[in-house]
Every structure is written in structure tokens, then in C-alpha cells.
Design an enzyme around this catalytic site. Structure first.
Site: not given
Ligand code: PLP
Length: 405
Positions: A122, A199, A202, A225, A363
């Protein structure tokens, strides 16, 4: 214990509404999950009864609010099986948590030091590292993704070397649904002396995470999430790792002493929590984790996987649809393109049928390029989705197709 989807679903008031005169089918939980009543009730109760700023007060409300905030830290510690509450830093989300690590860890890096990422990240786990490339001359290396959506682990091992300082990789991909082999990634990185950030934005929703067993250095996730509120997220860092990091932001609550010519910093986690933190959101996050802990998470994961399988089976003859990443061990995310149709148009036609999906790059532009597409549609499943909804989704896709055939 087993999992009763209808009982769990009844806790989510928003799921009873209609969209475009059709019952809502919410398949966008990978972007933001809906919240159970208990989360909203916890935030309302804190607002109505125990609200004041935390840490600074000598009065009853300040102490009650501080207790709620610190209870959230202990709840997250338990949820991740961290050794100490001092290893849990609250941020505003996974994005801020990764920025914190990149910025603070990055201050100790030199030109030519290497960071290993992957093609499936992401942007939240790419852009902060690019800042270090621009500012400090560090080298970014990307693990390639195989056609079925898995990481090329041979290539990963070949990328590691004496200059590798950090490996930052998604525990689960937000597009492919791939669950990456965390233990293997971490062991190989540690063997060359590199730190690892996973990270978990998910993965933390769909599986139990044990940071102690993983031996991971940093783990991040977002509350929204995880059936919790927006505005709060978590950085787990091993005690010795956090102790070695300089602060990220400056302000109240993160200092030891301040004078006109000198400052000292608080110990972790407070060193990394400058300013007023998300107090009500912390109460909501506690309730979200308690909600998840009240369920049999293995049964929930099996249910979510069954939803994905049901969609796959329903579409087994559909040669007009291409999935991105179809490794059998993947999690409950279904990203695809429909022949002859733009992803945005597909999402709009599904919305007319009451179905919420996401369309775009998610993203993850490098990943879109890897698969030779400019965008895709993504259906992401949550514990409150039913098999009937999975069937309705398949039927809606077949109807949608007739618009473009
Ligand atoms: C794998 C992953 N990392 C990071 C993020 C970023 O999360 P946030 O926008 O809640 O900071 C997301 C959000 O879609 C994600 O799916």
C-alpha cells in the site's frame, strides 16, 4: 465455540439500511469496516461520563479518562501478545505508524543503506520510505510478486545483504489478499541484522497476531479496519527498538524536561505520543477488540474464507472476469477486472444494486502496474457478510456484465 453470522451481524445497525432501494451489501470492509453497537456505546459512555484530557489532571474526570486510555493500551497489548504496554504506541492510524518508524528509524540511516519493500505494498508503506530515499540517499529494493499473488521468496532472500537495514512488508495484501509468510520473512531479515516492520492493516482483522511468537520488530494496524473508530491506530515496537528511536513529533506529553537551551524526552510509549491523543477513539478501540475477542476467531476466519470461496465457485465459468492474485491460501479479498468495463463503471452499477465495493488503484499503483492494469474492482469480506450476500454479489456481477457485453 462456533460462529453465528446472523447474531454477529445484528450488532451492526448500519447493515439494516437500504441503498438505492436495495438491501445494503457492504463489501468494502478492507477500506473501513462497520462498527458494532458496543463500539459506539463505549464512545458515547466515555463522552457522557468520563471525558477530560488525559494524563495531565489531578481531578476525577481526568483520571477516569486516563484509565480508559491506558486500558486501551493494555487491551491492544493482550490482542497482539506484546510483552509490555510500553511497547504499544497510539497513532492516528497505520499510515502514521509507518511514517513514525520511517522518520525516526530513518534518522540513523546513511546513503547506500537499503530498505526492502515489496511490489504489493500500500502507498502507506512505500511513500514514507521514498522520503528517506530523497532525503538520506537510502536505496529501496522491491520484492517481486508472482502471477498468483505470492511474494517471490527466492528473490526476497537474494535482495537481503549487509546493507539491509529494514524490511517493511504487508502481512496481508489489501488487493491480492495474499497472506505473506511472516515467520520466513522475519527470520531471513534478522539473519542479516535487519529490522522488520509488518503492515498489519489487513491481517490483524482476519487472523490472530502474536508479535512475540513472530519476533517482529514493528507491527502496525488501524482501528477503523478492525470494527473500531477512525482516528486511532497502533504501532507495536519491541522495547529495545522503541528505546533506540528518537521522537517523531514534538509537543506536550512526550518530554522529560524542557528548558530554553535543552530538552530531554520521555520513555516510550509517551515519547511518541506528542499532544492530546485520540481519547474517545481509544475507548472505541477497546470495545472493538473486546468484540473480536468474544468471537471464535478461527471460526470467523473460516466463515470469511467460505464467503470468498462461494464467490469464486459462483464465478467459476466466468471467462469475462480476471482476478488479481488467486493463490489458494489467500485471505477474503476478491480484486478483479471485468472484460470491456472500467472498474469505476462496474462499481457504480453495483452500487445501483445496493452493493458497496471499491474501485481504483487501491493505493497500490506499483502493484497495478505489475499486473498490467490501471485499476481494479475490490470486494472485501468481513465477518458480518453472509453466504446469501455472496450469492447476490455473483448474480449482480452477472447482471452488470450484460451492460458491457
Ligand atoms: C495494507 C494497508 N496498509 C496501510 C493502510 C493505511 O491505513 P490507514 O489509511 O488506516 O492509515 C491500508 C489502508 O487501506 C492498507 O490496506
Amino acid at each position: 465455540m462456533t460462529f453465528d453470522v446472523h447474531a454477529a451481524r445484528a450488532e451492526f445497525p448500519i447493515l439494516t439500511r437500504t441503498v438505492n432501494n436495495k438491501p445494503l451489501i457492504y463489501l468494502d470492509s478492507g477500506a473501513s469496516a462497520q462498527k458494532p453497537r458496543s463500539v459506539m456505546a463505549a464512545m458515547t459512555a466515555a463522552s457522557e461520563h468520563s471525558y477530560a484530557n488525559v494524563h495531565r489532571g489531578l481531578h476525577t474526570l481526568a483520571n477516569e479518562a486516563t484509565d480508559l486510555y491506558e486500558k486501551a493500551r493494555e487491551t491492544v497489548r493482550r490482542f497482539l501478545n506484546a510483552g509490555s504496554v510500553n511497547e504499544i504506541v497510539f497513532t492516528k492510524g497505520a499510515t502514521e505508524a509507518i511514517n513514525l518508524v520511517a522518520s525516526s528509524f530513518g534518522r540513523g540511516l546513511h546513503p547506500g543503506d537499503e530498505i526492502v519493500l515489496s511490489e504489493m505494498e500500500h502507498h502507506a508503506n512505500i511513500v514514507p520510505w521514498h522520503f528517506l530515499r530523497e532525503d538520506r540517499g537510502v536505496v529501496l529494493k522491491f520484492v517481486p510478486v508472482l502471477d498468483d499473488g505470492r511474494l517471490d521468496m527466492d528473490a526476497y532472500r537474494a535482495l537481503l545483504g549487509p546493507r539491509t537495514r529494514m524490511v517493511a512488508i504487508a502481512h496481508m495484501s489489501n488487493v491480492l489478499g495474499t497472506i505473506n509468510p511472516a515467520e520466513e520473512i522475519i527470520a531471513a531479515a534478522h539473519a542479516v541484522g535487519a529490522a522488520v516492520l509488518l503492515d498489519g492493516a489487513q491481517a490483524s482483522v482476519h487472523q490472530a497476531v502474536d508479535v512475540a511468537a513472530l519476533d517482529v520488530d514493528f507491527y502496525v494496524f488501524s482501528s477503523h479496519k478492525l470494527y473500531g473508530p477512525t482516528g486511532i491506530g497502533v504501532l507495536y515496537g519491541k522495547a529495545e527498538r522503541l528505546a533506540a528511536l528518537p521522537p517523531y513529533q514534538g509537543g506536550g506529553e512526550m518530554i522529560g524536561e524542557v528548558s530554553l537551551d535543552r530538552i530531554t524526552y520521555a520513555d516510550p510509549p509517551h515519547r511518541f505520543e506528542a499532544g492530546t491523543p485520540p481519547i474517545l477513539e481509544a475507548a472505541g478501540l477497546t470495545a472493538a477488540i473486546e468484540f473480536l475477542e468474544s468471537l471464535d476467531r478461527t471460526a470467523v476466519a473460516a466463515h470469511e474464507h467460505a464467503l470468498y470461496r462461494r464467490v469464486k465457485e459462483g464465478l467459476s465459468g466466468a471467462n469475462w472476469l480476471t482476478e488479481l492474485g488467486d493463490h489458494p491460501g489467500k485471505g477474503a479479498i476478491f480484486a478483479f477486472n471485468m472484460q470491456g468495463a472500467h472498474a469505476h463503471d462496474v462499481a457504480q452499477i453495483l452500487d445501483q444494486q445496493g452493493i458497496a465495493v471499491r474501485a481504483g488503484t487501491h493505493c497500490a499503483e506499483p502493484l497495478m502496474k505489475r499486473f498490467g492494469v490501471s485499476s481494479s474492482v475490490r470486494a472485501s469480506f468481513a465477518l458480518y457478510n453472509t453466504l446469501e450476500e455472496a450469492d447476490s454479489f455473483v448474480a449482480a456481477l452477472e447482471r452488470t456484465r450484460t451492460f458491457f457485453a
